[in-house]
Every structure is written in C-alpha cells, then in structure tokens.
Design a protein around this motif. Sequence first.
Motif, PDB file in Angstrom:
ATOM      1  N   LEU A 125       7.518 -30.070  -4.814  1.00  0.00           N
ATOM      2  CA  LEU A 125       6.865 -29.282  -3.771  1.00  0.00           C
ATOM      3  C   LEU A 125       7.723 -29.047  -2.528  1.00  0.00           C
ATOM      4  O   LEU A 125       7.767 -27.906  -2.030  1.00  0.00           O
ATOM      5  N   PRO A 126       8.440 -30.049  -1.987  1.00  0.00           N
ATOM      6  CA  PRO A 126       9.173 -29.813  -0.734  1.00  0.00           C
ATOM      7  C   PRO A 126      10.184 -28.681  -0.815  1.00  0.00           C
ATOM      8  O   PRO A 126      10.355 -27.946   0.161  1.00  0.00           O
ATOM      9  N   PHE A 127      10.861 -28.535  -1.967  1.00  0.00           N
ATOM     10  CA  PHE A 127      11.936 -27.538  -2.036  1.00  0.00           C
ATOM     11  C   PHE A 127      11.581 -26.327  -2.907  1.00  0.00           C
ATOM     12  O   PHE A 127      12.442 -25.477  -3.159  1.00  0.00           O
ATOM     13  N   TRP A 128      10.327 -26.229  -3.355  1.00  0.00           N
ATOM     14  CA  TRP A 128       9.976 -25.158  -4.286  1.00  0.00           C
ATOM     15  C   TRP A 128      10.260 -23.777  -3.705  1.00  0.00           C
ATOM     16  O   TRP A 128      10.788 -22.895  -4.391  1.00  0.00           O
ATOM     17  N   GLN A 129       9.933 -23.573  -2.443  1.00  0.00           N
ATOM     18  CA  GLN A 129      10.131 -22.263  -1.824  1.00  0.00           C
ATOM     19  C   GLN A 129      11.599 -21.960  -1.550  1.00  0.00           C
ATOM     20  O   GLN A 129      11.940 -20.823  -1.189  1.00  0.00           O
ATOM     21  N   ASP A 130      12.484 -22.945  -1.704  1.00  0.00           N
ATOM     22  CA  ASP A 130      13.925 -22.698  -1.531  1.00  0.00           C
ATOM     23  C   ASP A 130      14.497 -21.857  -2.670  1.00  0.00           C
ATOM     24  O   ASP A 130      15.515 -21.180  -2.505  1.00  0.00           O
ATOM     25  N   MET A 131      13.859 -21.896  -3.841  1.00  0.00           N
ATOM     26  CA  MET A 131      14.450 -21.316  -5.042  1.00  0.00           C
ATOM     27  C   MET A 131      14.175 -19.813  -5.133  1.00  0.00           C
ATOM     28  O   MET A 131      13.038 -19.370  -4.994  1.00  0.00           O
TER      29      MET A 131
ATOM     30  N   ILE B  42      21.014 -20.843  -7.070  1.00  0.00           N
ATOM     31  CA  ILE B  42      19.566 -20.664  -7.102  1.00  0.00           C
ATOM     32  C   ILE B  42      19.012 -20.559  -5.690  1.00  0.00           C
ATOM     33  O   ILE B  42      18.041 -19.834  -5.444  1.00  0.00           O
ATOM     34  N   THR B  43      19.633 -21.236  -4.756  1.00  0.00           N
ATOM     35  CA  THR B  43      19.110 -21.368  -3.395  1.00  0.00           C
ATOM     36  C   THR B  43      20.193 -21.140  -2.349  1.00  0.00           C
ATOM     37  O   THR B  43      21.384 -21.151  -2.651  1.00  0.00           O
ATOM     38  N   ASP B  44      19.758 -20.964  -1.110  1.00  0.00           N
ATOM     39  CA  ASP B  44      20.650 -21.217   0.016  1.00  0.00           C
ATOM     40  C   ASP B  44      20.955 -22.710  -0.004  1.00  0.00           C
ATOM     41  O   ASP B  44      20.196 -23.502  -0.570  1.00  0.00           O
ATOM     42  N   GLY B  45      22.035 -23.118   0.648  1.00  0.00           N
ATOM     43  CA  GLY B  45      22.278 -24.549   0.696  1.00  0.00           C
ATOM     44  C   GLY B  45      23.662 -24.915   1.183  1.00  0.00           C
ATOM     45  O   GLY B  45      24.397 -24.074   1.715  1.00  0.00           O
ATOM     46  N   THR B  46      23.980 -26.178   0.983  1.00  0.00           N
ATOM     47  CA  THR B  46      25.256 -26.740   1.420  1.00  0.00           C
ATOM     48  C   THR B  46      25.961 -27.381   0.235  1.00  0.00           C
ATOM     49  O   THR B  46      25.331 -28.101  -0.542  1.00  0.00           O
TER      50      THR B  46
ATOM     51  N   ARG C 141      22.975 -28.683  -2.113  1.00  0.00           N
ATOM     52  CA  ARG C 141      21.748 -29.248  -1.548  1.00  0.00           C
ATOM     53  C   ARG C 141      21.014 -28.126  -0.806  1.00  0.00           C
ATOM     54  O   ARG C 141      21.549 -27.512   0.112  1.00  0.00           O
ATOM     55  N   SER C 142      19.774 -27.863  -1.217  1.00  0.00           N
ATOM     56  CA  SER C 142      18.993 -26.793  -0.596  1.00  0.00           C
ATOM     57  C   SER C 142      18.437 -27.257   0.748  1.00  0.00           C
ATOM     58  O   SER C 142      18.416 -28.455   1.046  1.00  0.00           O
ATOM     59  N   PRO C 143      17.944 -26.333   1.581  1.00  0.00           N
ATOM     60  CA  PRO C 143      17.477 -26.708   2.923  1.00  0.00           C
ATOM     61  C   PRO C 143      16.392 -27.776   2.931  1.00  0.00           C
ATOM     62  O   PRO C 143      16.346 -28.613   3.837  1.00  0.00           O
ATOM     63  N   LYS C 144      15.499 -27.768   1.921  1.00  0.00           N
ATOM     64  CA  LYS C 144      14.393 -28.727   1.905  1.00  0.00           C
ATOM     65  C   LYS C 144      14.674 -29.944   1.017  1.00  0.00           C
ATOM     66  O   LYS C 144      13.757 -30.696   0.694  1.00  0.00           O
ATOM     67  N   GLY C 145      15.934 -30.122   0.613  1.00  0.00           N
ATOM     68  CA  GLY C 145      16.311 -31.383  -0.011  1.00  0.00           C
ATOM     69  C   GLY C 145      16.544 -31.382  -1.511  1.00  0.00           C
ATOM     70  O   GLY C 145      16.918 -32.410  -2.071  1.00  0.00           O
TER      71      GLY C 145
ATOM     72  N   ASP D   9      12.095 -14.867 -14.584  1.00  0.00           N
ATOM     73  CA  ASP D   9      11.645 -13.574 -14.046  1.00  0.00           C
ATOM     74  C   ASP D   9      12.352 -13.205 -12.753  1.00  0.00           C
ATOM     75  O   ASP D   9      12.031 -12.167 -12.160  1.00  0.00           O
ATOM     76  N   HIS D  10      13.283 -14.052 -12.331  1.00  0.00           N
ATOM     77  CA  HIS D  10      14.035 -13.790 -11.113  1.00  0.00           C
ATOM     78  C   HIS D  10      15.533 -13.793 -11.419  1.00  0.00           C
ATOM     79  O   HIS D  10      16.339 -14.369 -10.680  1.00  0.00           O
TER      80      HIS D  10
END
Length: 222
Positions: A55-61, A115-119, A136-140, A215-216
């Motif tokens: 849940l914490p990082f789901w919206q990062d993807m 898949i995500t923004d990140g570092t 590592r995505s913004p939400k972990g 689908d993305h």
Amino acid sequence: MRKWILFFLILVFADVFAISSLKEHVSLDTLREAGIPVEEMEKAGMSPREMRLYLPFWQDMEYFPLAVRPQEREEPFSFTDTWMEERNYGGKRKHEGCDIFGKAMLSGYYPVISITDGTVEKVGWLPLGGWRIGIRSPKGGYFYYAHLSGYGREFLEGESVKAGELLGFLGDSGYGEEGTCGKFAPHLHMGLYTRYGQDEEYALNPYPVLVYLKDHTKEISY
C-alpha cells in the motif's frame, strides 16, 4: 449459573470474531480503493497482512518494466508466478522475484524502463543478477532489475530517475564472474522489496504487480 457464564463467553467470542472480520473487510475495501488488485493477490495466496505491505508505494508505480515497439504490442511478454520456487545456482535458495520473457528471445532487444520515479541505490555487476540496477521509489518500494545486457547510460548511486526512463536492455548476464552471459534464456528478473521492521529489503511477490502493470506498457520506437 454456569449456563449463563457459558452463554456470556459465547457472545464475547462472537463479538470479537465479528469485529475482527469487519476490520479485515474494511481493510480489503481500503486496498481496493487504492487500486490494489485484491482478487489477483488472493489467487497468489496472499493474506490481507501481506497485501497491506504494498500500500505505501502502490501509487508510485506507473509502467510495466519492459517497453515495446508499437507494431509488436500484441502479447509481447510472458511471465508466470514462480515466487519462492527452488533455485540452485550458488546453493539452494528461493526465487525472490518474477522472470519476464520476450516473444523475441534475443538479448539486448527489449528496453527495460523504470516502473517508478526514484533514486538509484545499487548499480553494477552481481554474480547472481549480472548487470543489475536497484531503484528506491519515493514511498519506499525497492525495484530490482537484473540480467541486463547493458545500461541505457552510466548510472550513479544516489541519482534520480523518472518513471518510464530507459534503464537498459533485457539480457542474459549473470551466474558467473563479471561479463558472464548466455547461461540461460534472455529474460528480465524483476524483484520487489520494501522496508518492514528492521529489514530494509523485505521481499514481496512482484507477480500480481506485473499482472496489473501489463495494461500500462509503454510504447517506444527504436
């Protein structure tokens, strides 16, 4: 008197069970509202507790980790749920990831994208993963891309990447000293980890995530 005590205890346990069931139901509804594919995760044998770790990082993807040419969009990739299957290279171990194969079984053919923004946390050679990169995505969430044939550019640990950015190309590197290739069919090993308790890299099953992200899939002309 004993009958009344027994009746009271039955009511108490019934209330506890009902409250527990309600909390779990509400929790699953919350996961669905966040876009998490609860039914797909249930098929993979996940408990609600495990689902909540996404849940914490789901919206990062944002994107499937492999891009495709517009003219090759029809079912270009295949993967199955091999989570925790036994592997033997380097000693007996469990498969902490999901392997994605392209229709064209060619090393260096398919672009691997973030898949995500990140570092960038890790980059370079591993005997097991070959040329790999960890973001590592913004939400972990920690996203591990392995067996690359090469990189899209020179990446440095600590620098930022954007979702959809070219990381490298699907390949067959690994299972040996630096530069070893060809020990297995070309594929992308996709790993997914999160911080959990004292563990910085607690392994999660990426299969339901990849099913969702199909689908993305990003189209790239190259």
